[in-house]
Design a protein around this motif. Structure first.
Motif, PDB file in Angstrom:
ATOM      1  N   ALA A   1      69.968  56.118  32.754  1.00  0.00           N
ATOM      2  CA  ALA A   1      68.202  56.227  31.303  1.00  0.00           C
ATOM      3  C   ALA A   1      68.097  57.667  31.237  1.00  0.00           C
ATOM      4  O   ALA A   1      67.120  57.743  30.227  1.00  0.00           O
ATOM      5  CB  ALA A   1      67.423  55.054  32.315  1.00  0.00           C
ATOM      6  N   ALA A   2      68.644  58.410  31.430  1.00  0.00           N
ATOM      7  CA  ALA A   2      67.938  60.119  30.737  1.00  0.00           C
ATOM      8  C   ALA A   2      69.264  60.092  30.012  1.00  0.00           C
ATOM      9  O   ALA A   2      68.635  61.231  29.356  1.00  0.00           O
ATOM     10  CB  ALA A   2      68.411  61.038  32.745  1.00  0.00           C
TER      11      ALA A   2
ATOM     12  N   ILE B   1      82.950  70.928  27.741  1.00  0.00           N
ATOM     13  CA  ILE B   1      83.177  69.981  27.436  1.00  0.00           C
ATOM     14  C   ILE B   1      81.819  70.116  29.046  1.00  0.00           C
ATOM     15  O   ILE B   1      81.661  70.622  29.023  1.00  0.00           O
ATOM     16  CB  ILE B   1      84.356  69.616  29.030  1.00  0.00           C
ATOM     17  N   ALA B   2      81.387  69.024  29.385  1.00  0.00           N
ATOM     18  CA  ALA B   2      79.694  68.581  29.667  1.00  0.00           C
ATOM     19  C   ALA B   2      79.949  68.128  30.571  1.00  0.00           C
ATOM     20  O   ALA B   2      80.389  67.091  31.086  1.00  0.00           O
ATOM     21  CB  ALA B   2      78.702  68.150  28.734  1.00  0.00           C
ATOM     22  N   LEU B   3      79.758  68.829  32.228  1.00  0.00           N
ATOM     23  CA  LEU B   3      80.001  68.453  33.389  1.00  0.00           C
ATOM     24  C   LEU B   3      78.449  68.064  33.843  1.00  0.00           C
ATOM     25  O   LEU B   3      77.528  68.981  34.805  1.00  0.00           O
ATOM     26  CB  LEU B   3      80.717  68.685  34.215  1.00  0.00           C
ATOM     27  N   ILE B   4      77.973  67.133  33.678  1.00  0.00           N
ATOM     28  CA  ILE B   4      76.323  66.372  33.877  1.00  0.00           C
ATOM     29  C   ILE B   4      76.623  65.299  35.340  1.00  0.00           C
ATOM     30  O   ILE B   4      77.245  65.096  35.284  1.00  0.00           O
ATOM     31  CB  ILE B   4      76.056  65.299  32.758  1.00  0.00           C
ATOM     32  N   GLY B   5      75.518  66.579  35.779  1.00  0.00           N
ATOM     33  CA  GLY B   5      75.392  65.304  37.570  1.00  0.00           C
ATOM     34  C   GLY B   5      76.209  65.628  38.211  1.00  0.00           C
ATOM     35  O   GLY B   5      76.094  64.858  39.058  1.00  0.00           O
TER      36      GLY B   5
ATOM     37  N   ALA C   1      84.084  74.722  30.163  1.00  0.00           N
ATOM     38  CA  ALA C   1      83.192  73.099  31.358  1.00  0.00           C
ATOM     39  C   ALA C   1      81.461  74.176  30.939  1.00  0.00           C
ATOM     40  O   ALA C   1      81.250  74.702  31.398  1.00  0.00           O
ATOM     41  CB  ALA C   1      83.517  73.042  32.211  1.00  0.00           C
ATOM     42  N   GLU C   2      80.939  73.579  31.313  1.00  0.00           N
ATOM     43  CA  GLU C   2      79.392  73.215  31.183  1.00  0.00           C
ATOM     44  C   GLU C   2      78.655  72.480  31.911  1.00  0.00           C
ATOM     45  O   GLU C   2      79.153  71.078  31.951  1.00  0.00           O
ATOM     46  CB  GLU C   2      78.448  73.491  29.539  1.00  0.00           C
ATOM     47  N   LEU C   3      77.953  73.409  33.102  1.00  0.00           N
ATOM     48  CA  LEU C   3      77.070  72.338  34.463  1.00  0.00           C
ATOM     49  C   LEU C   3      75.999  72.447  33.623  1.00  0.00           C
ATOM     50  O   LEU C   3      75.238  72.906  33.475  1.00  0.00           O
ATOM     51  CB  LEU C   3      77.475  73.613  35.384  1.00  0.00           C
TER      52      LEU C   3
ATOM     53  N   ASP D   1      69.196  64.746  32.935  1.00  0.00           N
ATOM     54  CA  ASP D   1      68.193  64.969  32.517  1.00  0.00           C
ATOM     55  C   ASP D   1      67.725  65.281  31.026  1.00  0.00           C
ATOM     56  O   ASP D   1      68.726  64.967  30.587  1.00  0.00           O
ATOM     57  CB  ASP D   1      67.388  66.066  33.550  1.00  0.00           C
ATOM     58  N   VAL D   2      66.688  65.707  30.364  1.00  0.00           N
ATOM     59  CA  VAL D   2      66.884  65.961  29.303  1.00  0.00           C
ATOM     60  C   VAL D   2      67.487  66.277  28.148  1.00  0.00           C
ATOM     61  O   VAL D   2      67.530  67.169  26.907  1.00  0.00           O
ATOM     62  CB  VAL D   2      64.978  65.348  28.682  1.00  0.00           C
ATOM     63  N   SER D   3      67.528  68.130  29.880  1.00  0.00           N
ATOM     64  CA  SER D   3      68.504  69.199  28.885  1.00  0.00           C
ATOM     65  C   SER D   3      70.330  68.732  28.295  1.00  0.00           C
ATOM     66  O   SER D   3      70.655  69.116  27.907  1.00  0.00           O
ATOM     67  CB  SER D   3      68.411  69.985  30.595  1.00  0.00           C
ATOM     68  N   ALA D   4      70.541  67.732  28.814  1.00  0.00           N
ATOM     69  CA  ALA D   4      71.455  67.441  28.864  1.00  0.00           C
ATOM     70  C   ALA D   4      72.155  66.499  27.293  1.00  0.00           C
ATOM     71  O   ALA D   4      72.382  67.116  27.027  1.00  0.00           O
ATOM     72  CB  ALA D   4      71.935  66.080  29.759  1.00  0.00           C
TER      73      ALA D   4
END
Length: 263
Positions: free
Chosen positions: A59-60, A4-8, A27-29, A33-36
């Motif tokens: 937009a990222a 699970i990606a936890l982005i931002g 879960a991955e924090l 940004d572009v790394s996501a």
């Protein structure tokens, strides 16, 4: 273990909350940004939670990319926008993405909803197959990626060397391989792949030109271990039909691709 990606995320307890509510997922924090974007393309997580200050901040990653991830299946996406954006919310919602706005909703509630969604229908979520396309013709690569990206996670490379570099890090579900390439031909590459246990089981389909579609060529492709041949002039419908036929004949249990209606 599925990811699970936890982005931002702005809550230090979000990962721990997911660990307790969805213990079968890791879960991955990640920053927004572009790394996501790289993480999504490489890992294809089972789910994403994204917190963004506004629609512009998305937009990222890109709303079109998010909609495509949802449309391909295999990914649950929940987004929390600190600033409401009705038009963007409608676009995402129409693609099957759950969108929440602050302050009516807070991060803990949205992540709890995400965990519940995963709990109630985890086996219904299957990521789209990963396809590697190898061709020295850049125009053909762009055409095939455009045709197939709604049905597969497509990676394109322009040489046998680049294909081998990709295969060192990833295992695609199938490969489309140009029959005629300079330096290292398609038959040379498939012979190399079929001689190594870690690659031998990957189905390989040769891409052939109009002048390479004779029965002798098809027979040679089969002798080299190809699962089939696809004409470069084939339509999306024809390509998907060939791949679905292979699945049926080989006994694969993967979900067949939906064939677009004939025009």
């Amino acid at each position: 273990m599925k990811k699970i990606a936890l982005i931002g995320s702005k809550s230090i307890g979000s990962r721990e909350l997911l660990a307790s509510r969805a213990p079968h997922y890791a879960a991955e924090l990640l920053p927004l940004d572009v790394s996501a974007v790289r993480y999504i393309d490489d890992v294809w997580p089972a789910a994403m939670f994204i917190r963004a200050e506004s629609a512009a901040a998305l937009a990222a990653i890109g709303t079109e990319r998010l909609c495509a991830c949802s449309a391909q299946g295999g990914m649950v996406i929940h987004i929390l926008l600190d600033t409401p954006a009705p038009e963007t919310e409608k676009q995402l919602s129409d693609a099957g993405i759950a969108v929440f706005s602050a302050p009516e909703n807070h991060e803990t509630a949205v992540i709890t909803a995400l965990a519940e969604r995963l709990r109630t229908a985890p086996e219904a979520l299957a990521p789209p197959e990963r396809m590697l396309i190898v061709d020295d013709d850049a125009v053909e690569l762009r055409r095939l990626r455009s045709l197939l990206s709604d049905h597969y996670r497509v990676t394109v490379v322009c040489s046998a060397i680049d294909a081998l570099k990709f295969l060192e890090r990833h295992t695609p579900d199938l490969i489309l391989l140009d029959y005629s390439m300079p330096v290292c031909t398609g038959t040379t590459l498939i012979s190399l792949l079929k001689s190594q246990d870690k690659y031998a089981a990957i189905p390989v389909f040769f891409l052939t030109g109009a002048g390479e579609s004779s029965s002798a060529t098809v027979l040679e492709c089969a002798r080299n271990g190809a699962s089939g041949c696809i004409l470069k002039s084939a339509t999306l419908r024809e390509i998907l039909t060939s791949l679905n036929r292979y699945r049926k004949n080989s006994g694969e249990r993967r979900r067949p691709c939906t064939i677009p209606p004939a025009r």
